[in-house]
Design an enzyme around this catalytic site. Structure first.
Site, PDB file in Angstrom:
ATOM      1  N   ARG A   1       3.918 -11.683  -1.301  1.00  0.00           N
ATOM      2  CA  ARG A   1       4.169 -10.390  -0.619  1.00  0.00           C
ATOM      3  C   ARG A   1       5.065  -9.971  -0.471  1.00  0.00           C
ATOM      4  O   ARG A   1       6.150  -9.364  -0.205  1.00  0.00           O
ATOM      5  CB  ARG A   1       2.862 -10.525  -0.129  1.00  0.00           C
ATOM      6  CG  ARG A   1       1.379  -9.865  -1.019  1.00  0.00           C
ATOM      7  CD  ARG A   1       0.783 -10.509   0.368  1.00  0.00           C
ATOM      8  NE  ARG A   1       1.016 -12.365   0.188  1.00  0.00           N
ATOM      9  CZ  ARG A   1       0.062 -12.871  -1.026  1.00  0.00           C
ATOM     10  NH1 ARG A   1      -0.593 -12.140  -1.892  1.00  0.00           N
ATOM     11  NH2 ARG A   1       0.095 -14.160  -1.367  1.00  0.00           N
ATOM     12  N   THR A   2       5.914 -11.128   0.652  1.00  0.00           N
ATOM     13  CA  THR A   2       6.484 -10.426   2.161  1.00  0.00           C
ATOM     14  C   THR A   2       8.153 -10.557   0.909  1.00  0.00           C
ATOM     15  O   THR A   2       8.805  -8.909   1.105  1.00  0.00           O
ATOM     16  CB  THR A   2       7.232 -11.109   2.683  1.00  0.00           C
ATOM     17  OG1 THR A   2       5.259 -11.427   3.446  1.00  0.00           O
ATOM     18  CG2 THR A   2       7.991 -11.191   3.829  1.00  0.00           C
TER      19      THR A   2
ATOM     20  N   HIS B   1       5.515 -13.637  12.341  1.00  0.00           N
ATOM     21  CA  HIS B   1       5.814 -12.497  10.819  1.00  0.00           C
ATOM     22  C   HIS B   1       4.830 -10.811  10.956  1.00  0.00           C
ATOM     23  O   HIS B   1       4.312 -10.404  11.184  1.00  0.00           O
ATOM     24  CB  HIS B   1       4.732 -13.501   9.785  1.00  0.00           C
ATOM     25  CG  HIS B   1       4.545 -12.709   9.211  1.00  0.00           C
ATOM     26  ND1 HIS B   1       5.740 -11.634   7.832  1.00  0.00           N
ATOM     27  CD2 HIS B   1       4.555 -13.265   7.630  1.00  0.00           C
ATOM     28  CE1 HIS B   1       5.880 -11.564   7.076  1.00  0.00           C
ATOM     29  NE2 HIS B   1       4.717 -12.327   6.558  1.00  0.00           N
TER      30      HIS B   1
ATOM     31  N   ARG C   1      13.037 -15.657   5.604  1.00  0.00           N
ATOM     32  CA  ARG C   1      11.805 -16.612   5.744  1.00  0.00           C
ATOM     33  C   ARG C   1      12.494 -17.811   5.737  1.00  0.00           C
ATOM     34  O   ARG C   1      13.404 -19.022   5.555  1.00  0.00           O
ATOM     35  CB  ARG C   1      10.821 -16.297   4.994  1.00  0.00           C
ATOM     36  CG  ARG C   1       9.404 -17.796   4.734  1.00  0.00           C
ATOM     37  CD  ARG C   1       8.626 -16.991   3.879  1.00  0.00           C
ATOM     38  NE  ARG C   1       8.053 -15.601   4.144  1.00  0.00           N
ATOM     39  CZ  ARG C   1       6.839 -15.802   3.745  1.00  0.00           C
ATOM     40  NH1 ARG C   1       6.031 -15.935   2.884  1.00  0.00           N
ATOM     41  NH2 ARG C   1       5.764 -14.798   4.111  1.00  0.00           N
TER      42      ARG C   1
ATOM     43  N   LYS D   1      22.314 -28.762  -0.756  1.00  0.00           N
ATOM     44  CA  LYS D   1      22.622 -30.128  -1.121  1.00  0.00           C
ATOM     45  C   LYS D   1      23.350 -30.425   0.248  1.00  0.00           C
ATOM     46  O   LYS D   1      24.502 -30.656   0.380  1.00  0.00           O
ATOM     47  CB  LYS D   1      24.424 -29.475  -1.782  1.00  0.00           C
ATOM     48  CG  LYS D   1      23.777 -29.303  -2.922  1.00  0.00           C
ATOM     49  CD  LYS D   1      25.799 -29.096  -3.594  1.00  0.00           C
ATOM     50  CE  LYS D   1      25.401 -28.503  -5.019  1.00  0.00           C
ATOM     51  NZ  LYS D   1      26.822 -27.634  -5.651  1.00  0.00           N
TER      52      LYS D   1
END
Ligand code: CP
Length: 330
Positions: free
Chosen positions: A60-61, A138, A110, A88
């Protein structure tokens, strides 16, 4: 140019004022209509480059931010941990500084670590938007939840909103607690004590140990996902037991004195925290939350880019008002 109304970054609702939160919700209103058009595009962020840096899974986000950016005509790039040099061992700041060397304007991030968005925002010049950081916040999820509640009930002040379930691991719960209380809602939480943060009562919320009590009290239930990936064993006896004691079911809701608005941030564990008949039932606004997510994220991007709230309507019509990037219609 950065809008002084919001500051440089959006990392959480904890330090925002009620006026700033209302500004975002009000700015989202005119942007709702853009997604209903055959050509879903306005030029408000034309010329801006936005990087979506997702170090954790998201449907969704991530997609909602990408739609919001594209509908505002920004250029966007998606970066995931797998497939980038993060795998890496490159640090978050080095990754972001290398992106900045390619002249970007904003980063949507995120990250599994609490505080990652603020950490990054303090170290790069681009605007940083938190799309969920560990167990911290959030903010755009809470903003879209607030907009959905306001749409459904016509107000937020005075409403009784209960967050149900895994409050301990939930950044959605934290952002909702800040946003709802700043806008004058009465806030409660309900769930097993093993899934409640220590000292939750000190935040001024009511704590229910039984879902039946929460249902009797609430106007709105925001049912949280049981975050199985963040749990070690021992928080709950079993998923079946959790559903039996805390599951939001039609049988339980039928005993409520009034219809209760049902919300869930997604992704849902159907048959665990919420019964499918409730999730898909007449009082569910779960998909409205998803729809509102695009408008809220358009508003956040627009304001952080220097857009003015009073010009959002004009920007939506293609009449400018964006962060210096408006003008001309598409
Ligand atoms: N609500 C939410 O954050 O969903 P995603 O994890 O799919 O982005």
């Amino acid at each position: 140019m950065t809008a002084p109304a919001l500051g440089k970054d959006l990392t959480g609702l904890e330090h925002m004022t009620p006026e700033q939160i209302r500004l975002i919700l009000d700015t989202a209103e005119p942007f709702k209509e853009v997604s209903e058009r055959p050509i879903k595009k306005v030029p408000a962020l034309r010329g801006k480059t936005i990087v979506n840096l997702f170090f954790e899974a998201s449907t969704r986000t991530r997609i909602s931010f990408e739609f919001a950016e594209k509908r505002l005509s920004a250029d966007t790039v998606n970066v995931a941990a797998t497939g980038s040099s993060v795998s890496k061992g490159e640090t978050l700041v080095d990754t972001a500084r290398n992106l900045e060397a390619m002249r970007i304007d904003m980063v949507v991030i995120r990250h599994p670590s609490s505080g990652a968005a603020e950490f990054l925002g303090d170290r790069i010049a681009s605007n940083v938007i938190n799309a969920g950081d560990g167990k911290h916040e959030h903010p755009t999820q809470a903003l879209l939840d607030l907009l959905t509640i306001r749409d459904k009930h016509g107000k937020i002040e005075g409403l009784k909103v209960c967050l149900v379930g895994d409050v301990l691991h939930s950044r959605v719960a934290r952002s909702n607690l800040w946003g709802l209380s700043k806008l004058g809602a009465e806030v409660a939480v309900c769930g097993p004590w093993t899934l409640m943060p220590r000292g939750i009562q000190e935040l001024g919320v009511t704590v229910f140990g039984r879902i039946e009590e929460a249902i009797e009290w609430a106007d709105v239930l925001n049912v949280l996902r049981l975050q199985l990936e963040r749990m070690e064993k021992g928080f709950i006896p079993s998923l079946r037991e959790y559903y039996r004691v805390f599951g939001v079911t039609p049988e339980r809701l039928e005993r409520s004195p009034k219809p209760i608005t049902i919300m869930h941030p997604g992704p849902m564990n159907r048959g665990v925290e919420i019964d499918s008949r409730v999730a898909d039932g007449p009082h569910s606004v779960i998909l409205d939350q998803v729809t509102n997510g695009v408008a809220v994220r358009m508003a956040v991007l627009y304001l952080l880019a220097g857009g003015r709230a009073e010009l959002a309507d004009a920007a939506k019509r293609g009449g400018g008002g964006g962060g210096g990037a408006g003008g001309g219609s598409e």
